[in-house]
Scaffold this motif. Structure first.
Motif, mmCIF file in Angstrom:
data_model
loop_
_atom_site.group_PDB
_atom_site.id
_atom_site.type_symbol
_atom_site.label_atom_id
_atom_site.label_comp_id
_atom_site.label_asym_id
_atom_site.label_seq_id
_atom_site.Cartn_x
_atom_site.Cartn_y
_atom_site.Cartn_z
ATOM 1 N N ALA A 270 0.833 -1.203 0.000
ATOM 2 C CA ALA A 270 0.000 0.000 0.000
ATOM 3 C C ALA A 270 0.866 1.249 0.000
ATOM 4 N N LEU A 271 1.937 1.231 0.788
ATOM 5 C CA LEU A 271 2.842 2.376 0.850
ATOM 6 C C LEU A 271 3.541 2.597 -0.487
ATOM 7 N N GLU A 272 4.040 1.518 -1.092
ATOM 8 C CA GLU A 272 4.735 1.643 -2.372
ATOM 9 C C GLU A 272 3.794 2.118 -3.472
ATOM 10 N N ASN A 273 2.559 1.631 -3.474
ATOM 11 C CA ASN A 273 1.595 2.087 -4.475
ATOM 12 C C ASN A 273 1.271 3.563 -4.290
ATOM 13 N N ALA A 274 1.183 4.010 -3.046
ATOM 14 C CA ALA A 274 0.913 5.429 -2.790
ATOM 15 C C ALA A 274 2.048 6.296 -3.326
ATOM 16 N N ILE A 275 3.288 5.835 -3.147
ATOM 17 C CA ILE A 275 4.439 6.575 -3.677
ATOM 18 C C ILE A 275 4.405 6.580 -5.194
ATOM 19 N N ARG A 276 4.062 5.443 -5.800
ATOM 20 C CA ARG A 276 3.975 5.367 -7.256
ATOM 21 C C ARG A 276 2.970 6.378 -7.790
ATOM 22 N N VAL A 277 1.813 6.455 -7.162
ATOM 23 C CA VAL A 277 0.774 7.380 -7.628
ATOM 24 C C VAL A 277 1.262 8.816 -7.512
ATOM 25 N N ARG A 278 1.926 9.147 -6.411
ATOM 26 C CA ARG A 278 2.455 10.507 -6.240
ATOM 27 C C ARG A 278 3.496 10.838 -7.307
ATOM 28 N N GLN A 279 4.204 9.814 -7.791
ATOM 29 C CA GLN A 279 5.216 10.025 -8.824
ATOM 30 C C GLN A 279 4.626 10.020 -10.226
ATOM 31 N N GLY A 280 3.312 9.837 -10.339
ATOM 32 C CA GLY A 280 2.666 9.814 -11.640
ATOM 33 C C GLY A 280 2.669 8.463 -12.311
ATOM 34 N N LEU A 281 3.032 7.408 -11.570
ATOM 35 C CA LEU A 281 3.014 6.053 -12.109
ATOM 36 C C LEU A 281 1.685 5.386 -11.768
ATOM 37 N N SER A 282 1.345 4.342 -12.511
ATOM 38 C CA SER A 282 0.112 3.623 -12.230
ATOM 39 C C SER A 282 0.282 2.770 -10.983
ATOM 40 N N ASP A 283 -0.819 2.595 -10.243
ATOM 41 C CA ASP A 283 -0.735 1.662 -9.123
ATOM 42 C C ASP A 283 -0.769 0.244 -9.680
ATOM 43 N N LEU A 284 -0.240 -0.692 -8.917
ATOM 44 C CA LEU A 284 -0.134 -2.085 -9.347
ATOM 45 C C LEU A 284 -1.068 -2.951 -8.520
ATOM 46 N N PRO A 285 -1.582 -4.030 -9.109
ATOM 47 C CA PRO A 285 -2.543 -4.868 -8.391
ATOM 48 C C PRO A 285 -1.924 -5.575 -7.195
ATOM 49 N N GLU A 286 -2.745 -5.852 -6.213
ATOM 50 C CA GLU A 286 -2.283 -6.554 -5.017
ATOM 51 C C GLU A 286 -1.705 -7.913 -5.383
ATOM 52 N N THR A 287 -0.690 -8.311 -4.653
ATOM 53 C CA THR A 287 0.024 -9.559 -4.940
ATOM 54 C C THR A 287 -0.677 -10.735 -4.260
ATOM 55 N N ARG A 288 -1.877 -11.056 -4.752
ATOM 56 C CA ARG A 288 -2.737 -11.991 -4.023
ATOM 57 C C ARG A 288 -2.168 -13.406 -3.995
ATOM 58 N N HIS A 289 -1.517 -13.856 -5.061
ATOM 59 C CA HIS A 289 -0.983 -15.221 -5.060
ATOM 60 C C HIS A 289 0.155 -15.363 -4.052
ATOM 61 N N LEU A 290 1.045 -14.375 -4.014
ATOM 62 C CA LEU A 290 2.131 -14.437 -3.045
ATOM 63 C C LEU A 290 1.589 -14.321 -1.628
ATOM 64 N N LEU A 291 0.632 -13.438 -1.418
ATOM 65 C CA LEU A 291 0.036 -13.290 -0.095
ATOM 66 C C LEU A 291 -0.616 -14.595 0.351
ATOM 67 N N ALA A 292 -1.294 -15.271 -0.568
ATOM 68 C CA ALA A 292 -1.913 -16.551 -0.225
ATOM 69 C C ALA A 292 -0.852 -17.580 0.150
ATOM 70 N N ALA A 293 0.278 -17.572 -0.590
ATOM 71 C CA ALA A 293 1.364 -18.506 -0.276
ATOM 72 C C ALA A 293 1.944 -18.212 1.103
ATOM 73 N N MET A 294 2.093 -16.937 1.421
ATOM 74 C CA MET A 294 2.634 -16.564 2.728
ATOM 75 C C MET A 294 1.672 -16.949 3.849
ATOM 76 N N GLU A 295 0.392 -16.745 3.616
ATOM 77 C CA GLU A 295 -0.592 -17.107 4.635
ATOM 78 C C GLU A 295 -0.686 -18.620 4.807
ATOM 79 N N ALA A 296 -0.434 -19.362 3.726
ATOM 80 C CA ALA A 296 -0.451 -20.828 3.814
ATOM 81 C C ALA A 296 0.773 -21.352 4.554
ATOM 82 N N GLY A 297 1.830 -20.532 4.594
ATOM 83 C CA GLY A 297 3.013 -20.954 5.336
ATOM 84 C C GLY A 297 4.281 -20.933 4.505
#
Length: 332
Positions: A270-297
């Motif tokens: 969320a922090l990195e996306n906020a910085i990207r937007v302030r710099q005029g870059l597009s925000d990027l989608p949430e890393t749901r597959h990696l997050l799911a892997a991390m939550e799985a262990g």
């Protein structure tokens, strides 16, 4: 007739590159790593304010609607998903893509060597990287030379005499204005751009010239604000378990004791996306597959991403990246 059809690297250099790549594979196999392949094109990408991926709009699986896909800036996400599925010691030689990176040491498409090992810590991985470099970079000349290991903060204290982690953004800005006034962009002079802006400016202007004078230096324990996907140090939460190796001033690789907490990654994204937007870059989608892997262990692990083109540049004693790749961006 134009010679733009020719490769920029000599054929002899490309043959030597092939031999070096074979030696890299042999080195990893001797250390019980096994090679994997992961996709270059994914619906997700590393969310980083300083890495801008190439985006494609595609229709996948015969869908009637289009989706965003990204050429990967590194194979990190999919390799960590393999770790969560049971892989133990894996490496990969693949292509990575980053916008706005072209020059003597950069190309928008480049070769990356990335690996992960369960239960290894940062010290183990620094030793492994050093062994790899001694295997490939002029072994006779390296045997008598040491690889320094210096904390990020100690490098600033050694070169500039400051305890940088004790300074706030305003104090760091004032130090820059007094010490490197000519390096401060006019549009930033007198404006507090944030602690990392001024720290990075000092790193580029004062620390990297010192690094260039050394043979090889591991900088480690980067500030927590530059943790990326590394975990924070349990001994000092001001710093992250992250290192970079510089050889002759050239940054070669980036290593992490990997972050395992999905909630922390969400906050950083969320922090990195906020910085990207302030710099005029597009925000990027949430890393749901990696997050799911991390939550799985995602198991305790460390990983390193190494610029293979740069390593080969050093091994072949070449000065620019186009001398070790066949067709850089201006030849395709």
């Amino acid at each position: 007739m134009s010679d733009a059809y020719l490769p920029t690297a000599e054929i002899a250099a490309l043959k030597a590159r092939a031999a070096l790549t074979a030696r890299v594979r042999s080195f990893f196999e001797q250390h019980d790593y096994w090679e994997v392949e992961t996709p270059l094109l994914c619906r997700e990408s590393v969310i980083d304010a300083h890495l801008d991926p190439f985006e494609l709009i595609l229709s996948a699986n015969n869908a009637t609607t289009s989706e965003r896909f990204f050429l990967q800036t590194s194979p990190e996400f999919c390799m960590k998903r393999l770790l969560a599925a049971g892989a133990d010691r894996i490496y990969q030689i693949t292509r990575a893509f980053r916008k706005d990176e072209a020059g003597d040491r950069h190309n928008p498409e480049f070769s990356i060597l990335e690996w992960y090992a369960l239960d290894d810590d940062l010290v183990s991985q620094m030793s492994f990287v050093e062994a790899l470099c001694r295997e490939l970079l002029h072994p006779d000349g390296l045997r008598a030379k040491s690889f320094l290991r210096v904390t990020w903060a100690d490098a600033f204290e050694n070169v500039l005499g400051i305890q940088i982690l004790e300074l706030d953004a305003a104090e760091l800005m004032e130090f820059c204005l007094q010490t490197i006034p000519d390096a401060v962009p006019s549009e930033h002079a007198g404006i507090d751009e944030g602690w990392d802006f001024w720290a990075q400016l000092l790193l580029c202007e004062r620390i990297e010239p010192w690094l260039a004078e050394q043979h090889a230096v591991f900088l480690y324990n980067y500030p927590a604000s530059q943790a990326a996907l590394a975990r924070l140090s349990p001994e000092d939460p001001r710093v992250a378990e992250r290192f970079e190796l510089y050889v002759g001033g050239l940054e070669i690789c980036n290593g992490y004791r990997e972050l395992l907490d999905a909630s922390v990654l969400r906050e950083r994204n969320a922090l990195e996306n906020a910085i990207r937007v302030r710099q005029g870059l597009s925000d990027l989608p949430e890393t749901r597959h990696l997050l799911a892997a991390m939550e799985a262990g995602l198991p305790d692990c460390s990983g390193v991403a190494l610029g293979l083109d740069r390593l080969i540049m050093l091994a072949l004693k070449r000065d620019t990246i186009d001398q070790v790749i066949s067709f850089p961006i201006d030849r395709v």
